[in-house]
Structure formats: structure tokens, C-alpha cells
Design a protein around this motif. Structure first.
Motif, mmCIF file in Angstrom:
data_model
loop_
_atom_site.group_PDB
_atom_site.id
_atom_site.type_symbol
_atom_site.label_atom_id
_atom_site.label_comp_id
_atom_site.label_asym_id
_atom_site.label_seq_id
_atom_site.Cartn_x
_atom_site.Cartn_y
_atom_site.Cartn_z
ATOM 1 N N ASN A 74 0.808 -1.224 0.000
ATOM 2 C CA ASN A 74 0.000 0.000 0.000
ATOM 3 C C ASN A 74 0.836 1.267 0.000
ATOM 4 O O ASN A 74 0.289 2.365 0.125
ATOM 5 C CB ASN A 74 -0.935 0.000 1.217
ATOM 6 C CG ASN A 74 -1.984 -1.088 1.149
ATOM 7 O OD1 ASN A 74 -2.513 -1.387 0.068
ATOM 8 N ND2 ASN A 74 -2.283 -1.703 2.275
ATOM 9 N N GLU A 75 2.148 1.131 -0.145
ATOM 10 C CA GLU A 75 3.038 2.292 -0.101
ATOM 11 C C GLU A 75 3.404 2.751 -1.515
ATOM 12 O O GLU A 75 3.753 1.938 -2.374
ATOM 13 C CB GLU A 75 4.321 1.953 0.657
ATOM 14 C CG GLU A 75 5.287 3.117 0.745
ATOM 15 C CD GLU A 75 6.617 2.736 1.366
ATOM 16 O OE1 GLU A 75 7.491 3.623 1.505
ATOM 17 O OE2 GLU A 75 6.786 1.546 1.718
ATOM 18 N N THR A 76 3.302 4.057 -1.759
ATOM 19 C CA THR A 76 3.781 4.631 -3.022
ATOM 20 C C THR A 76 5.287 4.811 -2.911
ATOM 21 O O THR A 76 5.774 5.555 -2.062
ATOM 22 C CB THR A 76 3.111 5.982 -3.292
ATOM 23 O OG1 THR A 76 1.696 5.805 -3.380
ATOM 24 C CG2 THR A 76 3.614 6.577 -4.600
ATOM 25 N N ILE A 77 6.039 4.108 -3.760
ATOM 26 C CA ILE A 77 7.496 4.136 -3.656
ATOM 27 C C ILE A 77 8.158 4.888 -4.807
ATOM 28 O O ILE A 77 9.365 5.121 -4.783
ATOM 29 C CB ILE A 77 8.078 2.709 -3.576
ATOM 30 C CG1 ILE A 77 7.824 1.944 -4.878
ATOM 31 C CG2 ILE A 77 7.497 1.972 -2.388
ATOM 32 C CD1 ILE A 77 8.540 0.604 -4.936
ATOM 33 N N GLY A 78 7.382 5.268 -5.817
ATOM 34 C CA GLY A 78 7.960 5.986 -6.942
ATOM 35 C C GLY A 78 6.871 6.540 -7.837
ATOM 36 O O GLY A 78 5.676 6.260 -7.646
ATOM 37 N N THR A 79 7.283 7.335 -8.819
ATOM 38 C CA THR A 79 6.325 7.974 -9.724
ATOM 39 C C THR A 79 6.888 8.048 -11.137
ATOM 40 O O THR A 79 8.108 8.000 -11.345
ATOM 41 C CB THR A 79 6.014 9.420 -9.270
ATOM 42 O OG1 THR A 79 7.214 10.212 -9.347
ATOM 43 C CG2 THR A 79 5.473 9.461 -7.850
ATOM 44 N N ILE A 80 5.978 8.185 -12.095
ATOM 45 C CA ILE A 80 6.360 8.472 -13.479
ATOM 46 C C ILE A 80 5.153 9.109 -14.168
ATOM 47 O O ILE A 80 4.007 8.718 -13.912
ATOM 48 C CB ILE A 80 6.842 7.209 -14.232
ATOM 49 C CG1 ILE A 80 7.344 7.573 -15.639
ATOM 50 C CG2 ILE A 80 5.734 6.163 -14.303
ATOM 51 C CD1 ILE A 80 8.046 6.419 -16.346
ATOM 52 N N GLN A 105 15.821 1.624 -4.083
ATOM 53 C CA GLN A 105 16.745 1.629 -5.204
ATOM 54 C C GLN A 105 17.722 0.461 -5.083
ATOM 55 O O GLN A 105 18.084 0.047 -3.992
ATOM 56 C CB GLN A 105 17.500 2.958 -5.259
ATOM 57 C CG GLN A 105 16.597 4.151 -5.547
ATOM 58 C CD GLN A 105 17.321 5.488 -5.486
ATOM 59 O OE1 GLN A 105 18.544 5.545 -5.377
ATOM 60 N NE2 GLN A 105 16.567 6.569 -5.548
ATOM 61 N N ARG A 106 18.118 -0.074 -6.231
ATOM 62 C CA ARG A 106 19.057 -1.199 -6.298
ATOM 63 C C ARG A 106 18.535 -2.442 -5.570
ATOM 64 O O ARG A 106 19.307 -3.252 -5.070
ATOM 65 C CB ARG A 106 20.435 -0.805 -5.736
ATOM 66 C CG ARG A 106 21.074 0.364 -6.472
ATOM 67 C CD ARG A 106 22.432 0.708 -5.883
ATOM 68 N NE ARG A 106 23.017 1.836 -6.556
ATOM 69 C CZ ARG A 106 22.778 3.099 -6.225
ATOM 70 N NH1 ARG A 106 21.961 3.380 -5.212
ATOM 71 N NH2 ARG A 106 23.352 4.088 -6.885
ATOM 72 N N ARG A 107 17.217 -2.580 -5.511
ATOM 73 C CA ARG A 107 16.626 -3.746 -4.862
ATOM 74 C C ARG A 107 15.636 -4.448 -5.778
ATOM 75 O O ARG A 107 14.799 -5.215 -5.324
ATOM 76 C CB ARG A 107 15.944 -3.331 -3.557
ATOM 77 C CG ARG A 107 16.906 -2.844 -2.486
ATOM 78 C CD ARG A 107 16.172 -2.463 -1.208
ATOM 79 N NE ARG A 107 15.362 -3.572 -0.702
ATOM 80 C CZ ARG A 107 14.466 -3.442 0.280
ATOM 81 N NH1 ARG A 107 14.255 -2.259 0.829
ATOM 82 N NH2 ARG A 107 13.780 -4.489 0.692
ATOM 83 N N GLY A 108 15.723 -4.179 -7.072
ATOM 84 C CA GLY A 108 14.885 -4.878 -8.035
ATOM 85 C C GLY A 108 13.563 -4.215 -8.337
ATOM 86 O O GLY A 108 12.812 -4.693 -9.204
ATOM 87 N N TYR A 109 13.258 -3.093 -7.667
ATOM 88 C CA TYR A 109 11.967 -2.448 -7.888
ATOM 89 C C TYR A 109 11.942 -1.624 -9.167
ATOM 90 O O TYR A 109 10.873 -1.209 -9.613
ATOM 91 C CB TYR A 109 11.613 -1.552 -6.696
ATOM 92 C CG TYR A 109 11.228 -2.334 -5.463
ATOM 93 C CD1 TYR A 109 9.920 -2.761 -5.266
ATOM 94 C CD2 TYR A 109 12.178 -2.676 -4.515
ATOM 95 C CE1 TYR A 109 9.559 -3.496 -4.144
ATOM 96 C CE2 TYR A 109 11.836 -3.409 -3.387
ATOM 97 C CZ TYR A 109 10.531 -3.806 -3.210
ATOM 98 O OH TYR A 109 10.188 -4.542 -2.099
ATOM 99 N N PHE A 110 13.110 -1.395 -9.757
ATOM 100 C CA PHE A 110 13.131 -0.620 -10.996
ATOM 101 C C PHE A 110 12.371 -1.328 -12.109
ATOM 102 O O PHE A 110 11.884 -0.688 -13.042
ATOM 103 C CB PHE A 110 14.573 -0.351 -11.443
ATOM 104 C CG PHE A 110 14.634 0.474 -12.701
ATOM 105 C CD1 PHE A 110 14.483 1.850 -12.656
ATOM 106 C CD2 PHE A 110 14.812 -0.133 -13.942
ATOM 107 C CE1 PHE A 110 14.509 2.598 -13.813
ATOM 108 C CE2 PHE A 110 14.838 0.617 -15.104
ATOM 109 C CZ PHE A 110 14.692 1.987 -15.031
#
Length: 200
Positions: free
Chosen positions: A45-51, A98-103
Motif C-alpha cells: 500500500n506504499e507509493t514508492i515511486g512515480t512516473i 533503489q538497487r533492490r529490483g523495484y526498478f
């Protein structure tokens, strides 16, 4: 997991996440385009990034990229494409993810947007370090269209991605990637699937 921004709550979460990065890095926060297509990157339920994707209108005063250090509309092949060119803006991911595969979520969002809107070009100013990561780690084919823009301590590179060339090249290389493992292989699969769907 990602979320298309369709409600006021989604938008509020988008703004809170993106504007934190603007404040931290002293970036100018371009207005939220009324015709923009925005996505939240999610972890439960957490927003971790945007585009954000915005239709590119040559010489538009509301453009987030035009007239900074590169006038994208002066490139004829871009200018003639009409509504098939999109700006990419407000791209970020929280430091602890970052650097944990979420990209990979960015790649999923890109596939979703390509499938829905059938773009010919993506245009953006992206951080120099991020540009290198996309090019080296993910093999994305990008053309640099001008001199970097310095925004405080951040160097932003003006780039274009021609979607058809990108997918055709990855389609040709796919056979050589069958034995590969990791994120790049996943990207090739997504792009190849999109290209097959586009040609049907």
C-alpha cells in the motif's frame, strides 16, 4: 506493482512522493499537466515511486522539456509525428527501494503505456547516472539530442527513444538472450511481446 493515477488520493500520493525529491534535490517542479498520464509505483500500500507521461506538443509553453537546453521540436522526424510523441517526466523511486529490483516496475509501466497509446517517440531529460544505468544495465537504445542541462548539482541529459527501433533491435537480439538471466531478459520479453501485439 503499479497504480494508474485516477483518484484524488492517488494524485496526492503521487505529489507527496515526487515533491519530496524536488525539495531534496532543489529541482523545479513542473506543473501537473491536465492531459498527463501518471502512475504510482507501489509496494503493497506504499507509493514508492512515480512516473508521468505527457503528450508532446512542439513549442508548447506547458512542455516540461521544450526550450531548456534542447528544442526537441527542431528535429523533423519528431515534430512530424503529431500525437504519437510523449514526454516522460517526474520519474523517481525512493532511496530505500533503489538497487533492490523495484526498478522493473518502470519497465512494466512503460509496457502498459506503450500498449495503450502506441507511441513512436519518448522524450525526456534524465539524470546522467540514470541514463548510464538504462543504457548499460537494461540495454535501452537512446539518442542524446543536445548538451546536458545543469539543474543545481544534477546533470540532465536530453534523450529520445524511438520505440519501433528499440523493439525491433531487441526482437532481433531475443534469440541470443534465451540463456540469459535477470532483469535485462525480462525487459526483452516485455518488449518482444509488445512488438508482436503491435503488429497483429
Amino acid at each position: 506493482m503499479f497504480q494508474l493515477v485516477t483518484t484524488k488520493k492517488h494524485q496526492k500520493n503521487f505529489e507527496r512522493t515526487w515533491e519530496y525529491f524536488c525539495h531534496k534535490n532543489r529541482w523545479y517542479n513542473d506543473p501537473y499537466a491536465s492531459n498527463g498520464v501518471r502512475y504510482n509505483l507501489m509496494n503493497k500500500n506504499e507509493t514508492i515511486g512515480t512516473i508521468e507521461f505527457i503528450p508532446f506538443l512542439p513549442n508548447s509553453p506547458t512542455s516540461t522539456i521544450e526550450g531548456k537546453s534542447c528544442d526537441f521540436s527542431r528535429f523533423y522526424d519528431i515534430a512530424k509525428q503529431g500525437g504519437k510523441v510523449w514526454e516522460v517526466d517526474k520519474l523517481c523511486i525512493k532511496e530505500k527501494y533503489q538497487r533492490r529490483g523495484y526498478f522493473d516496475q518502470f519497465i512494466q509501466v512503460l509496457y502498459e503505456h506503450m500498449s495503450e497509446y502506441k507511441p513512436i517517440y519518448y522524450l525526456a531529460f534524465i539524470e546522467e547516472k540514470f541514463y548510464r544505468m538504462l543504457k548499460i544495465n537494461f540495454g535501452l537504445q537512446m539518442e542524446v539530442l543536445g548538451e546536458p542541462l545543469m539543474e543545481h548539482s544534477t546533470k540532465l541529459v536530453p534523450i529520445s527513444i524511438k520505440v519501433e527501433d528499440l523493439i525491433q533491435r531487441h526482437d532481433q537480439e531475443f534469440e541470443g538472450m534465451k540463456a540469459a538471466r535477470g532483469r535485462k531478459r525480462g525487459l526483452f520479453r516485455l518488449l518482444r511481446a509488445f512488438w508482436i501485439k503491435r503488429r497483429e
